[in-house]
Design a protein around this motif. Sequence first.
Motif, PDB file in Angstrom:
ATOM      1  N   GLY A  91       0.785  -1.237   0.000  1.00  0.00           N
ATOM      2  CA  GLY A  91       0.000   0.000   0.000  1.00  0.00           C
ATOM      3  C   GLY A  91       0.819   1.289   0.000  1.00  0.00           C
ATOM      4  O   GLY A  91       0.539   2.192   0.799  1.00  0.00           O
ATOM      5  N   PRO A  92       1.819   1.425  -0.882  1.00  0.00           N
ATOM      6  CA  PRO A  92       2.602   2.666  -0.868  1.00  0.00           C
ATOM      7  C   PRO A  92       1.772   3.851  -1.364  1.00  0.00           C
ATOM      8  O   PRO A  92       0.772   3.663  -2.054  1.00  0.00           O
ATOM      9  CB  PRO A  92       3.732   2.377  -1.862  1.00  0.00           C
ATOM     10  CG  PRO A  92       3.156   1.372  -2.797  1.00  0.00           C
ATOM     11  CD  PRO A  92       2.234   0.521  -1.976  1.00  0.00           C
ATOM     12  N   ASN A  93       2.212   5.046  -0.994  1.00  0.00           N
ATOM     13  CA  ASN A  93       1.574   6.246  -1.516  1.00  0.00           C
ATOM     14  C   ASN A  93       2.237   6.592  -2.839  1.00  0.00           C
ATOM     15  O   ASN A  93       3.462   6.657  -2.924  1.00  0.00           O
ATOM     16  CB  ASN A  93       1.702   7.384  -0.518  1.00  0.00           C
ATOM     17  CG  ASN A  93       0.879   7.098   0.716  1.00  0.00           C
ATOM     18  OD1 ASN A  93      -0.167   6.449   0.621  1.00  0.00           O
ATOM     19  ND2 ASN A  93       1.337   7.540   1.865  1.00  0.00           N
ATOM     20  N   HIS A 101       8.242   1.464   3.515  1.00  0.00           N
ATOM     21  CA  HIS A 101       7.305   0.516   2.906  1.00  0.00           C
ATOM     22  C   HIS A 101       7.831  -0.901   2.886  1.00  0.00           C
ATOM     23  O   HIS A 101       7.135  -1.822   2.474  1.00  0.00           O
ATOM     24  CB  HIS A 101       6.980   0.936   1.470  1.00  0.00           C
ATOM     25  CG  HIS A 101       6.304   2.255   1.396  1.00  0.00           C
ATOM     26  ND1 HIS A 101       6.885   3.360   0.836  1.00  0.00           N
ATOM     27  CD2 HIS A 101       5.102   2.663   1.858  1.00  0.00           C
ATOM     28  CE1 HIS A 101       6.069   4.383   0.935  1.00  0.00           C
ATOM     29  NE2 HIS A 101       4.980   3.995   1.546  1.00  0.00           N
ATOM     30  N   HIS A 139      -3.519  -1.682  -1.390  1.00  0.00           N
ATOM     31  CA  HIS A 139      -4.329  -0.483  -1.151  1.00  0.00           C
ATOM     32  C   HIS A 139      -3.452   0.758  -1.357  1.00  0.00           C
ATOM     33  O   HIS A 139      -3.087   1.459  -0.417  1.00  0.00           O
ATOM     34  CB  HIS A 139      -4.857  -0.558   0.286  1.00  0.00           C
ATOM     35  CG  HIS A 139      -5.960   0.404   0.635  1.00  0.00           C
ATOM     36  ND1 HIS A 139      -7.278   0.166   0.369  1.00  0.00           N
ATOM     37  CD2 HIS A 139      -5.934   1.599   1.267  1.00  0.00           C
ATOM     38  CE1 HIS A 139      -8.026   1.166   0.821  1.00  0.00           C
ATOM     39  NE2 HIS A 139      -7.228   2.056   1.371  1.00  0.00           N
ATOM     40  N   TYR A 198      -9.011   9.078   4.862  1.00  0.00           N
ATOM     41  CA  TYR A 198      -8.372   7.761   4.835  1.00  0.00           C
ATOM     42  C   TYR A 198      -9.290   6.721   5.469  1.00  0.00           C
ATOM     43  O   TYR A 198      -9.471   5.620   4.944  1.00  0.00           O
ATOM     44  CB  TYR A 198      -7.060   7.913   5.617  1.00  0.00           C
ATOM     45  CG  TYR A 198      -6.147   6.715   5.671  1.00  0.00           C
ATOM     46  CD1 TYR A 198      -5.775   6.042   4.507  1.00  0.00           C
ATOM     47  CD2 TYR A 198      -5.612   6.293   6.887  1.00  0.00           C
ATOM     48  CE1 TYR A 198      -4.902   4.966   4.571  1.00  0.00           C
ATOM     49  CE2 TYR A 198      -4.746   5.227   6.962  1.00  0.00           C
ATOM     50  CZ  TYR A 198      -4.389   4.558   5.799  1.00  0.00           C
ATOM     51  OH  TYR A 198      -3.524   3.495   5.873  1.00  0.00           O
ATOM     52  N   ASP A 241     -11.096   3.322   3.968  1.00  0.00           N
ATOM     53  CA  ASP A 241     -10.855   2.005   4.555  1.00  0.00           C
ATOM     54  C   ASP A 241     -12.161   1.293   4.913  1.00  0.00           C
ATOM     55  O   ASP A 241     -12.246   0.071   4.816  1.00  0.00           O
ATOM     56  CB  ASP A 241      -9.939   2.122   5.781  1.00  0.00           C
ATOM     57  CG  ASP A 241      -8.519   1.665   5.450  1.00  0.00           C
ATOM     58  OD1 ASP A 241      -8.387   0.737   4.630  1.00  0.00           O
ATOM     59  OD2 ASP A 241      -7.566   2.243   5.991  1.00  0.00           O
ATOM     60  N   TYR A 255      -4.275  -7.186   7.852  1.00  0.00           N
ATOM     61  CA  TYR A 255      -3.685  -5.905   7.468  1.00  0.00           C
ATOM     62  C   TYR A 255      -2.264  -5.835   8.003  1.00  0.00           C
ATOM     63  O   TYR A 255      -2.055  -5.932   9.211  1.00  0.00           O
ATOM     64  CB  TYR A 255      -4.493  -4.746   8.066  1.00  0.00           C
ATOM     65  CG  TYR A 255      -5.857  -4.542   7.434  1.00  0.00           C
ATOM     66  CD1 TYR A 255      -6.899  -5.414   7.691  1.00  0.00           C
ATOM     67  CD2 TYR A 255      -6.089  -3.456   6.586  1.00  0.00           C
ATOM     68  CE1 TYR A 255      -8.150  -5.214   7.112  1.00  0.00           C
ATOM     69  CE2 TYR A 255      -7.332  -3.247   6.009  1.00  0.00           C
ATOM     70  CZ  TYR A 255      -8.358  -4.132   6.277  1.00  0.00           C
ATOM     71  OH  TYR A 255      -9.590  -3.936   5.711  1.00  0.00           O
ATOM     72  N   GLN A 265      -0.475   2.994  13.084  1.00  0.00           N
ATOM     73  CA  GLN A 265      -1.864   3.085  12.606  1.00  0.00           C
ATOM     74  C   GLN A 265      -2.812   2.169  13.388  1.00  0.00           C
ATOM     75  O   GLN A 265      -3.917   1.871  12.923  1.00  0.00           O
ATOM     76  CB  GLN A 265      -1.920   2.767  11.110  1.00  0.00           C
ATOM     77  CG  GLN A 265      -1.226   3.834  10.270  1.00  0.00           C
ATOM     78  CD  GLN A 265      -1.490   3.684   8.775  1.00  0.00           C
ATOM     79  OE1 GLN A 265      -2.527   3.200   8.363  1.00  0.00           O
ATOM     80  NE2 GLN A 265      -0.529   4.130   7.974  1.00  0.00           N
TER      81      GLN A 265
HETATM   82  N1  ARG Z   1      -0.948   4.078   2.133  1.00  0.00           N
HETATM   83  C1  ARG Z   1      -0.897   3.799   3.543  1.00  0.00           C
HETATM   84  C2  ARG Z   1       0.396   4.366   4.136  1.00  0.00           C
HETATM   85  O1  ARG Z   1       1.363   4.520   3.426  1.00  0.00           O
HETATM   86  C3  ARG Z   1      -0.942   2.338   3.836  1.00  0.00           C
HETATM   87  C4  ARG Z   1      -2.195   1.625   3.399  1.00  0.00           C
HETATM   88  C5  ARG Z   1      -2.477   0.445   4.262  1.00  0.00           C
HETATM   89  N2  ARG Z   1      -3.713  -0.190   3.974  1.00  0.00           N
HETATM   90  C6  ARG Z   1      -4.920   0.253   4.368  1.00  0.00           C
HETATM   91  N3  ARG Z   1      -5.975  -0.435   4.020  1.00  0.00           N
HETATM   92  N4  ARG Z   1      -5.042   1.338   5.101  1.00  0.00           N
HETATM   93  O2  ARG Z   1       0.419   4.628   5.315  1.00  0.00           O
END
Ligand code: ARG
Length: 559
Positions: free
Chosen positions: A102-104, A113, A139, A295, A299, A317, A323
């Motif tokens: 799930g990288p940005n 990551h 994701h 966010y 989710d 997850y 988180q």
């Molecule tokens: N993109 C999010 C981050 O870099 C992680 C995503 C994880 N998955 C989810 N379903 N929230 O922090």
Amino acid sequence: MQALNIPSECTPLLNLSGKPQFGDYQANGAMGAAKHLKTNPRELAQKILEQVDLTEIAEKTEIAGPGFINITLKNDYLADCLKNCLDKPSIAAKNIVIDYSGPNLAKEMHVGHLRSTIIGDALARVLEYQGQNVIRQNHMGDWGTQFGMLIAELELQLSKGDQAELALSDLEVFYQQSKKHFDADPEFADTARAYVVKLQSGDANCLKLWKQFIDVSVAHNSEIYQQLNVGLTAEHIKPESAYNQDLEWIVKDLESKKLAIESDGAKVVFLEELADKNGDPSPMIVQKSGGGFLYATTDLAALKYRAETLNVDRALYFIDARQSLHMKQVFTTSKKANYVADTVSLEHHAFGTMMGSNGKPFKTRTGGTVKLADLLLEAVERAEKLVREKNTDLSEQEIKDIAQKVGIGAVKYADLSKTRTNDYIFEWDSMLSFEGNTAPYLQYAYTRIYSIFRKAGIDLEGFSADITIVEPQEKQLALKLLQFNEVINQVAVDCYPHTLCTYLYELSSLFMSFYEHCPILKSGIAPETAQSRLQLCAYSASILQKGLDLLGIEVMEKM
Ligand code: ARG
């Protein structure tokens, strides 16, 4: 147990014994059961032994101490069991979603990551090996206010005649440039802000720019996945934007169910069950006062999709421990809103942070974030240097190939072998060492076995011979080989891959001591003995290779 009126909540507590003098396995359940029945534990242990018939499998059983039952297995029985040691576990398959990586996409993938990507991937492999129906979900963060700024910058650079691929060849530089523009140029900042709104309302030009940006960023991530030997591909991507059309409905639905209420213009779910120490309920914003979604909203939509459309039994997850509250809020709300049935297991498998040698989060020397691509490149370079030093009769191609497997394997194993929930210190020298609990040590153990077969002029693949266990080292190795599926089943439940690493390390160590004490190719060794020992070698190689493969680490025939 029934015959002795032992209540069903009492378990045999059957474990491997810590020391050979206590047999191979120990059943320690008699003490607990005796407490329940208010009887003497040693006498109960005796009665238990009278009830079970172990003559076929055990050479000796005895009662020790307050009521331990020690079991020494027959060597023949062990040899017989080994015939099935490569069989997969048999389970009733479940639908399991694994949310990992799930990288940005706004920026390049960085070391932050790494953990989610490789731990999640190991679990996907383990569960698939078990025969579960695994559904990988990447994701990716491909939506949000930053994208207004990024596409405004892309448009600017394209208007100067640049190609998108070229402009975006270094996403980090591109991000910095657009940030600089955004901070210094009010006109640019206005365009950027306007683009956020346009993007959300589906403006064709903005969507086209956005898509161009996303495609380049996804391609970059795919390269990293390949380099890392991680099985994530395009079909597993279900990014944040995929849920855009569901968000409005989610908020309305939460409101109609009286779960979300208005608070300072925003829509908020207040969760009593996650109240803080003062008793104040935990707030989760699902819509900002300006109308934007968050966010958490995405989710919730994703989880609803996973439960209703993917029909999951378990959702795992793999996300940073920071988180944890977010995940708890999402899980609690999705159950209260009936998006997910109570029977579905929702699991956040958190992990700690990767630290530098200074004990602070891993950074470049100048304090910047370390790009994952750079880190992996350095791993392979360092491995190549080592391989060149160790072995001089390899071809250039072999060196490159081995360096790739050793370098990447070392980085992954150093991470996977630590207890997931802890922070750990990233150290090149220890992870690339050929001694200790490292990938190179295990890969080397594998090549040792390979070279035994090479010397014997026998093909390892498809080798088959009868096993006779005589020496204690043979027995220890056999016992270990037989535990592979137990370990896999354990990892599949608690999602701690380090258990598998520890197992493989112990297996390699037992193999090394077996190999030292039990000669194979020496003159004077009876052919049947040599064949039997070669079969033990072959099983060890197969399990090492399989175990490493489940961690996403490759082996080679020589190094
Ligand atoms: N993109 C999010 C981050 O870099 C992680 C995503 C994880 N998955 C989810 N379903 N929230 O922090």
